[in-house]
Write a protein that holds these residues in place. Structure first.
Motif, PDB file in Angstrom:
ATOM      1  N   GLU A 143       0.827  -1.213   0.000  1.00 37.07           N
ATOM      2  CA  GLU A 143       0.000   0.000   0.000  1.00 37.07           C
ATOM      3  C   GLU A 143       0.861   1.263   0.000  1.00 37.07           C
ATOM      4  OE1 GLU A 143      -3.245   0.370   2.750  1.00 37.07           O
ATOM      5  OE2 GLU A 143      -4.030  -1.598   2.230  1.00 37.07           O
ATOM      6  N   PHE A 193      -1.081   1.354 -10.289  1.00 34.46           N
ATOM      7  CA  PHE A 193      -2.099   0.649  -9.516  1.00 34.46           C
ATOM      8  C   PHE A 193      -2.154  -0.834  -9.879  1.00 34.46           C
ATOM      9  CE2 PHE A 193      -6.411  -1.047  -9.081  1.00 34.46           C
ATOM     10  CZ  PHE A 193      -6.598  -0.891  -7.718  1.00 34.46           C
ATOM     11  N   MET A 214      -1.776  -3.971  -7.476  1.00 33.35           N
ATOM     12  CA  MET A 214      -2.939  -4.840  -7.338  1.00 33.35           C
ATOM     13  C   MET A 214      -2.523  -6.310  -7.475  1.00 33.35           C
ATOM     14  SD  MET A 214      -6.004  -4.387  -6.870  1.00 33.35           S
ATOM     15  CE  MET A 214      -6.312  -6.041  -6.325  1.00 33.35           C
ATOM     16  N   CYS A 273      -7.751  -6.107   7.092  1.00 32.73           N
ATOM     17  CA  CYS A 273      -9.052  -5.517   6.765  1.00 32.73           C
ATOM     18  C   CYS A 273      -9.495  -4.558   7.842  1.00 32.73           C
ATOM     19  CB  CYS A 273     -10.127  -6.591   6.678  1.00 32.73           C
ATOM     20  SG  CYS A 273      -9.720  -7.824   5.524  1.00 32.73           S
ATOM     21  N   ASP A 274      -8.689  -4.420   8.867  1.00 28.80           N
ATOM     22  CA  ASP A 274      -9.044  -3.517   9.939  1.00 28.80           C
ATOM     23  C   ASP A 274      -9.193  -2.118   9.360  1.00 28.80           C
ATOM     24  OD1 ASP A 274      -8.926  -1.797  12.179  1.00 28.80           O
ATOM     25  OD2 ASP A 274      -8.015  -3.424  13.326  1.00 28.80           O
ATOM     26  N   PRO A 275     -10.343  -1.476   9.613  1.00 28.75           N
ATOM     27  CA  PRO A 275     -10.508  -0.127   9.086  1.00 28.75           C
ATOM     28  C   PRO A 275      -9.302   0.753   9.408  1.00 28.75           C
ATOM     29  CG  PRO A 275     -12.559  -0.853  10.044  1.00 28.75           C
ATOM     30  CD  PRO A 275     -11.542  -1.927  10.319  1.00 28.75           C
ATOM     31  N   GLU A 311      -6.334   0.006   9.365  1.00 30.53           N
ATOM     32  CA  GLU A 311      -5.250  -0.234   8.412  1.00 30.53           C
ATOM     33  C   GLU A 311      -5.746  -0.138   6.983  1.00 30.53           C
ATOM     34  OE1 GLU A 311      -2.722  -3.413   9.022  1.00 30.53           O
ATOM     35  OE2 GLU A 311      -2.433  -2.961  11.123  1.00 30.53           O
ATOM     36  N   GLY A 312      -7.047   0.042   6.847  1.00 27.98           N
ATOM     37  CA  GLY A 312      -7.646   0.026   5.506  1.00 27.98           C
ATOM     38  C   GLY A 312      -7.093   1.117   4.644  1.00 27.98           C
ATOM     39  N   LYS A 316     -16.158  -7.034   5.993  1.00 22.49           N
ATOM     40  CA  LYS A 316     -15.101  -6.278   6.664  1.00 22.49           C
ATOM     41  C   LYS A 316     -14.503  -5.236   5.731  1.00 22.49           C
ATOM     42  CE  LYS A 316     -12.248  -9.554   8.190  1.00 22.49           C
ATOM     43  NZ  LYS A 316     -11.064 -10.135   8.884  1.00 22.49           N
ATOM     44  N   ARG A 317     -14.245  -5.659   4.504  1.00 24.34           N
ATOM     45  CA  ARG A 317     -13.622  -4.748   3.556  1.00 24.34           C
ATOM     46  C   ARG A 317     -14.579  -3.622   3.155  1.00 24.34           C
ATOM     47  NH1 ARG A 317      -8.730  -6.271   1.694  1.00 24.34           N
ATOM     48  NH2 ARG A 317      -8.077  -8.378   2.236  1.00 24.34           N
ATOM     49  N   ALA A 352     -14.426  -1.143   5.734  1.00 28.86           N
ATOM     50  CA  ALA A 352     -13.161  -0.413   5.655  1.00 28.86           C
ATOM     51  C   ALA A 352     -13.225   0.651   4.554  1.00 28.86           C
ATOM     52  CB  ALA A 352     -12.014  -1.376   5.390  1.00 28.86           C
ATOM     53  N   ILE A 407     -14.874   4.010   5.484  1.00 32.68           N
ATOM     54  CA  ILE A 407     -14.244   5.077   6.258  1.00 32.68           C
ATOM     55  C   ILE A 407     -13.537   6.101   5.377  1.00 32.68           C
ATOM     56  CG2 ILE A 407     -13.930   3.603   8.308  1.00 32.68           C
ATOM     57  CD1 ILE A 407     -10.853   3.750   7.529  1.00 32.68           C
ATOM     58  N   PHE A 408     -13.431   5.793   4.071  1.00 31.02           N
ATOM     59  CA  PHE A 408     -12.803   6.771   3.189  1.00 31.02           C
ATOM     60  C   PHE A 408     -13.807   7.869   2.880  1.00 31.02           C
ATOM     61  CE2 PHE A 408     -10.339   3.045   2.777  1.00 31.02           C
ATOM     62  CZ  PHE A 408      -9.044   3.528   2.728  1.00 31.02           C
ATOM     63  N   ALA A 427      -5.968   2.265  -1.247  1.00 31.97           N
ATOM     64  CA  ALA A 427      -6.473   1.286  -0.272  1.00 31.97           C
ATOM     65  C   ALA A 427      -7.951   0.970  -0.507  1.00 31.97           C
ATOM     66  CB  ALA A 427      -6.243   1.781   1.150  1.00 31.97           C
ATOM     67  N   ALA A 428      -8.740   2.021  -0.766  1.00 26.32           N
ATOM     68  CA  ALA A 428     -10.170   1.787  -1.007  1.00 26.32           C
ATOM     69  C   ALA A 428     -10.370   0.901  -2.243  1.00 26.32           C
ATOM     70  CB  ALA A 428     -10.892   3.119  -1.193  1.00 26.32           C
ATOM     71  N   HIS A 429      -9.629   1.203  -3.289  1.00 25.71           N
ATOM     72  CA  HIS A 429      -9.770   0.400  -4.511  1.00 25.71           C
ATOM     73  C   HIS A 429      -9.290  -1.027  -4.309  1.00 25.71           C
ATOM     74  CE1 HIS A 429     -10.235   4.419  -6.359  1.00 25.71           C
ATOM     75  NE2 HIS A 429     -11.093   3.745  -7.122  1.00 25.71           N
ATOM     76  N   HIS A 454      -9.523  -2.685  -1.526  1.00 21.26           N
ATOM     77  CA  HIS A 454     -10.605  -3.404  -0.840  1.00 21.26           C
ATOM     78  C   HIS A 454     -11.708  -3.784  -1.822  1.00 21.26           C
ATOM     79  CE1 HIS A 454      -9.105  -3.265   3.179  1.00 21.26           C
ATOM     80  NE2 HIS A 454      -9.082  -1.942   3.252  1.00 21.26           N
TER      81      HIS A 454
END
Lengths: 236, 236
Positions: A174, A184, A188, A231-233, A235-236, B109-110, B113, B116-117, B185-187, B189
């Motif tokens: 990340e 990206f 990925m 997957c912890d928000p 750390e997300g 979970k994802r 996550a 939160i963005f 990170a969002a992508h 997930h």
């Protein structure tokens, strides 16, 4: 400790030995797949990736053969207790090995895909994660061969090492992705390779559960240690 | 078409019925997990995600119970032919349903996550993919209940619909990621959720193979149609 009902010992034990040796052979093929995928990771060779994907069919047919073998054993020998557990264990382990082959092949394809990026993303700790899950696979197959419940328990209990390494690698990928936002797709693929390797580690742990069950007759019911917080928000 | 050796029909058939209804109940729990994960995808609710992760343990214990049930049946009834296939099928389907629950929990979970963005990435076609694999899961469980080999074959043959949709969603997520490079990170997930849903689709297809095998006595050996080109270097 054999507690099964009487049977024609030599013939049945021979059949179980053949079943076990088919599993060991299949495990060897899965290990080779994984080794080649790890080579692909550093060499990023599309030709080798294609070979790995093609040879994945071999693991599928191994699984079918082992399943047929188990069905024949169940019908002809009607095993109980330890012997029945051996047959069910073989079915489950063959299923895990087949999935390990899939994850290895997918990793190889993705490694080759990363290879086409001119300034490709760093590998982060992927080879280290690859070596760790490879070692765990070898250890759990050894535990299976030796019907060693202690070794199986040890492998099962150290599953969190894989999760912790995976989590740190995911964070590293990340960070690298944030630093080179035009790459990206490469990042990925690296992330998906990390996930594949982590899943291979999970399958080794599942096999450890099966080996424990087959050696002791008891299932491993406690929660497995979990350190994957990818997957912890937070750390997300 | 029952070809099994004679047995005390009523008692054994009762036991098989109970096994089948345990599988259907477990499938219901897996479907609920998936529905809640899909809700999480649009609502991105961390509280709901935590609930889903907690209730995943229910699927694990379902699997253990079904496995114990199958072992008892194998020992006490020593089934052959059709009946043995039913027991092996139950073992395999329970394994797939447990994995489906894992993929649903991980997706939830994802999704939380991603939530939160502040300016979260678009969902692309994820809800559509979710509905498709949900429908396929329901259909394959119906086929199992009805021992319907034709329905199983139909599901197995249309696996490429899932792969094609997954591939197009993966490309859409990549485009979106390229356009908003600060949201890796969002992508990431979102991509992992897509992969989870695709894997749920794969498990539905695996269950179709099992249903076909149990209905006909023949394995489905042909190559499954494959339209997942998400690892193709050209799309990398």
């Amino acid at each position: 400790m054999k507690t099964s009902a009487p049977h024609i010992v030599s013939a049945f034990e021979d059949a179980l030995k053949r079943l076990k040796s088919a599993i060991v052979q299949m495990a060897g093929a899965a290990e080779t797949q994984l080794d080649q995928a790890l080579t692909c990771l550093t060499q990023r060779n599309p030709e080798l990736a294609r070979e790995i994907v093609l040879s994945d069919a071999r693991l599928d047919s191994f699984e079918h053969e082992i399943e047929a073998h188990c069905m024949r054993l169940l019908v002809l020998r009607q095993p109980v207790a330890d012997d029945l557990r051996e047959v069910i264990a073989a079915l489950k382990i063959a299923g895990s090995l087949e999935r390990i082959g899939d994850h290895a092949a997918n990793s190889a394809k993705r490694a080759a895909a990363v290879g086409i990026f001119p300034d490709s993303a760093p590998l982060a700790g992927l080879p280290k994660l690859g070596r760790l899950v490879r070692e765990r696979l070898t250890s759990v197959i050894d535990a299976y061969v030796d019907t060693d419940s202690e070794a199986a328990l040890r492998i099962w209990r150290t599953d969190d090492e894989v999760d912790a390494l995976y989590t740190s690698i995911a964070a590293e990928i990340e960070r690298s992705a944030a630093a080179t936002p035009d790459q990206f797709a490469a990042h990925m693929h690296l992330m998906m390779i990390a996930k594949n390797l982590e899943r291979i580690g999970d399958h080794a742990t599942n096999i450890a559960e099966v080996v424990y069950f087959v050696s002791t007759g008891q299932p491993l019911l406690d929660e497995r240690p979990k350190a994957d917080r990818s997957c912890d928000p937070a750390e997300g």
